[in-house]
Design a protein around this motif. Structure first.
Motif, PDB file in Angstrom:
ATOM      1  N   ALA A   1       0.833  -1.201   0.000  1.00 28.12           N
ATOM      2  CA  ALA A   1       0.000   0.000   0.000  1.00 28.12           C
ATOM      3  C   ALA A   1       0.868   1.252   0.000  1.00 28.12           C
ATOM      4  CB  ALA A   1      -0.934  -0.012   1.204  1.00 28.12           C
ATOM      5  N   LEU A   2       1.962   1.243   0.759  1.00 24.69           N
ATOM      6  CA  LEU A   2       2.876   2.376   0.780  1.00 24.69           C
ATOM      7  C   LEU A   2       3.557   2.562  -0.574  1.00 24.69           C
ATOM      8  CD1 LEU A   2       4.523   1.830   4.279  1.00 24.69           C
ATOM      9  CD2 LEU A   2       2.924   3.661   3.640  1.00 24.69           C
ATOM     10  N   ALA A   3       3.921   1.454  -1.205  1.00 17.63           N
ATOM     11  CA  ALA A   3       4.572   1.540  -2.511  1.00 17.63           C
ATOM     12  C   ALA A   3       3.619   2.103  -3.557  1.00 17.63           C
ATOM     13  CB  ALA A   3       5.073   0.164  -2.942  1.00 17.63           C
ATOM     14  N   TRP A   4       2.375   1.643  -3.538  1.00 17.82           N
ATOM     15  CA  TRP A   4       1.389   2.156  -4.484  1.00 17.82           C
ATOM     16  C   TRP A   4       1.135   3.649  -4.261  1.00 17.82           C
ATOM     17  CZ3 TRP A   4      -1.523  -2.830  -3.120  1.00 17.82           C
ATOM     18  CH2 TRP A   4      -1.222  -3.843  -4.033  1.00 17.82           C
ATOM     19  N   LEU A   5       1.048   4.044  -2.998  1.00 17.47           N
ATOM     20  CA  LEU A   5       0.823   5.452  -2.685  1.00 17.47           C
ATOM     21  C   LEU A   5       2.013   6.301  -3.137  1.00 17.47           C
ATOM     22  CD1 LEU A   5      -1.115   7.460  -1.284  1.00 17.47           C
ATOM     23  CD2 LEU A   5       0.192   7.073   0.829  1.00 17.47           C
ATOM     24  N   GLY A   6       3.214   5.819  -2.887  1.00 15.63           N
ATOM     25  CA  GLY A   6       4.405   6.553  -3.298  1.00 15.63           C
ATOM     26  C   GLY A   6       4.513   6.672  -4.803  1.00 15.63           C
ATOM     27  N   GLU A   7       4.199   5.597  -5.517  1.00 16.56           N
ATOM     28  CA  GLU A   7       4.252   5.655  -6.975  1.00 16.56           C
ATOM     29  C   GLU A   7       3.234   6.659  -7.511  1.00 16.56           C
ATOM     30  OE1 GLU A   7       3.591   2.897 -10.975  1.00 16.56           O
ATOM     31  OE2 GLU A   7       3.554   1.945  -8.994  1.00 16.56           O
ATOM     32  N   ALA A   8       2.023   6.657  -6.940  1.00 25.42           N
ATOM     33  CA  ALA A   8       0.989   7.595  -7.385  1.00 25.42           C
ATOM     34  C   ALA A   8       1.434   9.035  -7.170  1.00 25.42           C
ATOM     35  CB  ALA A   8      -0.316   7.313  -6.639  1.00 25.42           C
ATOM     36  N   ASP A   9       2.040   9.310  -6.030  1.00 22.82           N
ATOM     37  CA  ASP A   9       2.524  10.661  -5.752  1.00 22.82           C
ATOM     38  C   ASP A   9       3.612  11.067  -6.735  1.00 22.82           C
ATOM     39  OD1 ASP A   9       2.951  13.034  -3.780  1.00 22.82           O
ATOM     40  OD2 ASP A   9       4.943  12.158  -4.053  1.00 22.82           O
ATOM     41  N   ARG A  10       4.534  10.152  -6.995  1.00 18.36           N
ATOM     42  CA  ARG A  10       5.635  10.441  -7.921  1.00 18.36           C
ATOM     43  C   ARG A  10       5.115  10.746  -9.320  1.00 18.36           C
ATOM     44  NH1 ARG A  10       7.846   6.565 -10.878  1.00 18.36           N
ATOM     45  NH2 ARG A  10       7.275   4.878  -9.439  1.00 18.36           N
ATOM     46  N   LEU A  11       4.147   9.982  -9.772  1.00 19.57           N
ATOM     47  CA  LEU A  11       3.579  10.208 -11.097  1.00 19.57           C
ATOM     48  C   LEU A  11       2.860  11.549 -11.183  1.00 19.57           C
ATOM     49  CD1 LEU A  11       2.193   6.633 -11.813  1.00 19.57           C
ATOM     50  CD2 LEU A  11       4.182   7.710 -12.880  1.00 19.57           C
ATOM     51  N   LEU A  12       2.081  11.879 -10.150  1.00 23.69           N
ATOM     52  CA  LEU A  12       1.373  13.153 -10.159  1.00 23.69           C
ATOM     53  C   LEU A  12       2.343  14.328 -10.138  1.00 23.69           C
ATOM     54  CD1 LEU A  12      -1.664  12.504  -7.778  1.00 23.69           C
ATOM     55  CD2 LEU A  12      -1.688  12.733 -10.267  1.00 23.69           C
ATOM     56  N   ALA A  13       3.433  14.185  -9.400  1.00 23.09           N
ATOM     57  CA  ALA A  13       4.428  15.261  -9.371  1.00 23.09           C
ATOM     58  C   ALA A  13       5.008  15.492 -10.759  1.00 23.09           C
ATOM     59  CB  ALA A  13       5.534  14.925  -8.372  1.00 23.09           C
ATOM     60  N   ALA A  14       5.265  14.415 -11.493  1.00 25.43           N
ATOM     61  CA  ALA A  14       5.782  14.549 -12.858  1.00 25.43           C
ATOM     62  C   ALA A  14       4.756  15.219 -13.767  1.00 25.43           C
ATOM     63  CB  ALA A  14       6.159  13.180 -13.408  1.00 25.43           C
ATOM     64  N   GLY A  15       3.495  14.820 -13.628  1.00 24.21           N
ATOM     65  CA  GLY A  15       2.451  15.430 -14.448  1.00 24.21           C
ATOM     66  C   GLY A  15       2.261  16.898 -14.142  1.00 24.21           C
ATOM     67  N   ALA A  16       2.286  17.265 -12.856  1.00 26.28           N
ATOM     68  CA  ALA A  16       2.131  18.661 -12.469  1.00 26.28           C
ATOM     69  C   ALA A  16       3.270  19.513 -13.021  1.00 26.28           C
ATOM     70  CB  ALA A  16       2.063  18.783 -10.949  1.00 26.28           C
ATOM     71  N   THR A  17       4.480  18.966 -12.986  1.00 24.47           N
ATOM     72  CA  THR A  17       5.631  19.701 -13.516  1.00 24.47           C
ATOM     73  C   THR A  17       5.489  19.916 -15.017  1.00 24.47           C
ATOM     74  OG1 THR A  17       7.092  18.815 -11.796  1.00 24.47           O
ATOM     75  CG2 THR A  17       8.130  19.650 -13.801  1.00 24.47           C
ATOM     76  N   ALA A  18       5.069  18.876 -15.730  1.00 29.28           N
ATOM     77  CA  ALA A  18       4.902  19.003 -17.183  1.00 29.28           C
ATOM     78  C   ALA A  18       3.845  20.037 -17.533  1.00 29.28           C
ATOM     79  CB  ALA A  18       4.530  17.643 -17.783  1.00 29.28           C
ATOM     80  N   LEU A  19       2.750  20.044 -16.807  1.00 25.07           N
ATOM     81  CA  LEU A  19       1.695  21.028 -17.060  1.00 25.07           C
ATOM     82  C   LEU A  19       2.168  22.443 -16.738  1.00 25.07           C
ATOM     83  CD1 LEU A  19      -1.342  19.014 -15.683  1.00 25.07           C
ATOM     84  CD2 LEU A  19      -1.095  19.837 -18.028  1.00 25.07           C
ATOM     85  N   HIS A  20       2.929  22.574 -15.657  1.00 32.82           N
ATOM     86  CA  HIS A  20       3.448  23.890 -15.272  1.00 32.82           C
ATOM     87  C   HIS A  20       4.371  24.441 -16.361  1.00 32.82           C
ATOM     88  CE1 HIS A  20       4.829  26.493 -11.636  1.00 32.82           C
ATOM     89  NE2 HIS A  20       4.829  27.177 -12.749  1.00 32.82           N
ATOM     90  N   VAL A  21       5.292  23.616 -16.834  1.00 29.88           N
ATOM     91  CA  VAL A  21       6.227  24.057 -17.869  1.00 29.88           C
ATOM     92  C   VAL A  21       5.471  24.388 -19.161  1.00 29.88           C
ATOM     93  CG1 VAL A  21       8.161  23.336 -19.324  1.00 29.88           C
ATOM     94  CG2 VAL A  21       8.171  22.808 -16.879  1.00 29.88           C
ATOM     95  N   ALA A  22       4.481  23.562 -19.502  1.00 31.37           N
ATOM     96  CA  ALA A  22       3.694  23.813 -20.707  1.00 31.37           C
ATOM     97  C   ALA A  22       2.924  25.128 -20.600  1.00 31.37           C
ATOM     98  CB  ALA A  22       2.733  22.659 -20.969  1.00 31.37           C
ATOM     99  N   ALA A  23       2.412  25.438 -19.402  1.00 31.16           N
ATOM    100  CA  ALA A  23       1.694  26.704 -19.203  1.00 31.16           C
ATOM    101  C   ALA A  23       2.625  27.889 -19.423  1.00 31.16           C
ATOM    102  CB  ALA A  23       1.091  26.741 -17.800  1.00 31.16           C
ATOM    103  N   GLN A  24       3.861  27.771 -18.938  1.00 32.39           N
ATOM    104  CA  GLN A  24       4.827  28.840 -19.172  1.00 32.39           C
ATOM    105  C   GLN A  24       5.106  29.008 -20.664  1.00 32.39           C
ATOM    106  OE1 GLN A  24       8.000  27.318 -16.655  1.00 32.39           O
ATOM    107  NE2 GLN A  24       7.535  28.812 -15.051  1.00 32.39           N
ATOM    108  N   SER A  25       5.202  27.890 -21.383  1.00 29.98           N
ATOM    109  CA  SER A  25       5.423  27.959 -22.830  1.00 29.98           C
ATOM    110  C   SER A  25       4.225  28.591 -23.533  1.00 29.98           C
ATOM    111  CB  SER A  25       5.669  26.554 -23.396  1.00 29.98           C
ATOM    112  OG  SER A  25       6.872  26.009 -22.889  1.00 29.98           O
ATOM    113  N   ALA A  26       3.013  28.262 -23.059  1.00 29.78           N
ATOM    114  CA  ALA A  26       1.810  28.850 -23.664  1.00 29.78           C
ATOM    115  C   ALA A  26       1.816  30.366 -23.500  1.00 29.78           C
ATOM    116  CB  ALA A  26       0.560  28.241 -23.035  1.00 29.78           C
ATOM    117  N   ASP A  27       2.173  30.833 -22.323  1.00 29.73           N
ATOM    118  CA  ASP A  27       2.202  32.277 -22.086  1.00 29.73           C
ATOM    119  C   ASP A  27       3.326  32.958 -22.855  1.00 29.73           C
ATOM    120  OD1 ASP A  27      -0.029  32.344 -20.437  1.00 29.73           O
ATOM    121  OD2 ASP A  27       1.130  31.952 -18.625  1.00 29.73           O
ATOM    122  N   ALA A  28       4.378  32.212 -23.161  1.00 30.72           N
ATOM    123  CA  ALA A  28       5.482  32.767 -23.946  1.00 30.72           C
ATOM    124  C   ALA A  28       5.218  32.669 -25.451  1.00 30.72           C
ATOM    125  CB  ALA A  28       6.787  32.044 -23.607  1.00 30.72           C
ATOM    126  N   GLY A  29       4.124  31.991 -25.825  1.00 27.81           N
ATOM    127  CA  GLY A  29       3.800  31.834 -27.236  1.00 27.81           C
ATOM    128  C   GLY A  29       4.620  30.786 -27.949  1.00 27.81           C
TER     129      GLY A  29
END
Length: 337
Positions: free
Chosen positions: A228-256
């Protein structure tokens, strides 16, 4: 989410209370006297955070709001003024049957749409939509009043358990007047097309966050074992990667600078994260939440069909094609990495 939009708090509250029913969200969208916020103008991250927040609460809420915001962005990019008091969708999918637009015989007359358009979500409920149709030389976007005679949604054919109250059925158009939005092929070629594609991924991401919260609550409710701890940790790690990708993409969108290569990468990454979290939830929680927790079971069903807006390996193949066509990939053995 400092968007300066008067609906933010009300939309979040409506998402918490809508229980899979989109009408409260659509009614709220009709009440605003403000123009909706537009991505690519310094507030893209806030917009995507709003969509993800709505998706984490109820994916139906995100699915109702995202096309409305996308339509507002499309119209703004085309230099067309927003009409307050209306709800909007975007109908751009293609099917075996085609929707064609006939040019007016006189400059003062209207274009007319005739044919069938598939996957028109909420067509029987919305006021207006940006609709793509075939014209000589390509495809063109049009603004359409869905309340006009000749607009006929194919009601009653939507049987999905996921997004059950967001019927995405075909619509027949019988010589329906329409107003052009941009030139031929502008809809697909415009820079905002990629930005809109990532906005959908922000909604998916919100659904994955909702699943994580169920996992986290289950781990808090009892002493978790190593799995259960491993599954929870993996889920957190994946979400962190997704959040980072969306954040960087948003910066690119604002930069055109957000292009379709980046959009395909982010969409594919987030879709994979969502599919993995659906699997993790099943392995970690077992069948009980799917059988007895309505919110969790509905979220899994909603996210499952929503993710099919990503075309899996076909979208990866499209990304591969873009990479080979890019100027930097012409040197043998040298690509974007």
């Amino acid at each position: 989410m400092s968007l300066g939009w008067d609906l933010i708090d009300s939309l979040v509250e409506a998402a918490q209370e809508c229980h899979g029913e989109p009408s409260p969200l659509l009614e709220l969208l009709r009440t605003s006297a403000q123009d909706p916020p537009i991505p690519g103008r310094g507030q893209t991250l806030g917009l995507w955070e709003l969509l993800a927040t709505l998706g984490s609460i109820d994916l139906v809420a995100a699915r109702a709001v995202e096309p409305h915001l996308d339509a507002a962005a499309i119209l703004a990019q085309a230099g067309i003024r927003w009409t307050p008091g209306t709800s909007w969708g975007v109908f751009a999918a293609e099917g075996q049957r085609k929707l064609a637009a006939t040019a007016p015989a006189e400059p003062s007359a209207s274009w007319n749409l005739a044919g069938e358009k598939p996957w028109c979500s909420l067509a029987g409920t919305l006021d207006h939509a940006v609709v793509t149709a075939h014209v000589p030389g390509g495809r063109r976007a049009f603004s359409v009043d869905l309340k006009q005679p000749g607009v006929s949604p194919h009601a009653g054919t939507w049987t999905s358990h996921g997004l059950h109250r967001i019927p995405s059925e075909a619509v027949s158009f019988d010589q329906v007047p329409a107003t052009p939005v941009g030139a031929t092929d502008w809809y697909l070629d415009r820079p905002g097309f990629a930005v809109g594609g990532v906005a959908v991924a922000a909604c998916w991401f919100g659904g994955a966050v909702g699943i994580f919260r169920t996992l986290f609550a289950a781990a808090q409710a009892r002493e978790p074992d190593q799995l259960a701890l491993a599954w929870l940790g993996e889920a957190d790690r994946l979400l962190a990667a997704g959040a980072t990708a969306l954040h960087v993409a948003a910066q690119s969108a604002d930069a055109g600078t957000l292009d379709w290569v980046t959009a395909q990468r982010v969409r594919g990454l987030v879709a994979g994260i969502c599919e993995r979290l659906i699997t993790l939830a099943g392995q970690s929680l077992g069948p009980a939440p799917l059988g007895f927790d309505h919110s969790h079971a509905q979220r899994i069903a909603d996210l499952g069909i929503y993710l099919r807006q990503h075309h899996a390996a076909r979208d990866d193949a499209a990304l591969g094609t873009l990479l080979l066509e890019a100027s930097g990939s012409t040197d043998k053995g040298i690509g974007p990495w």
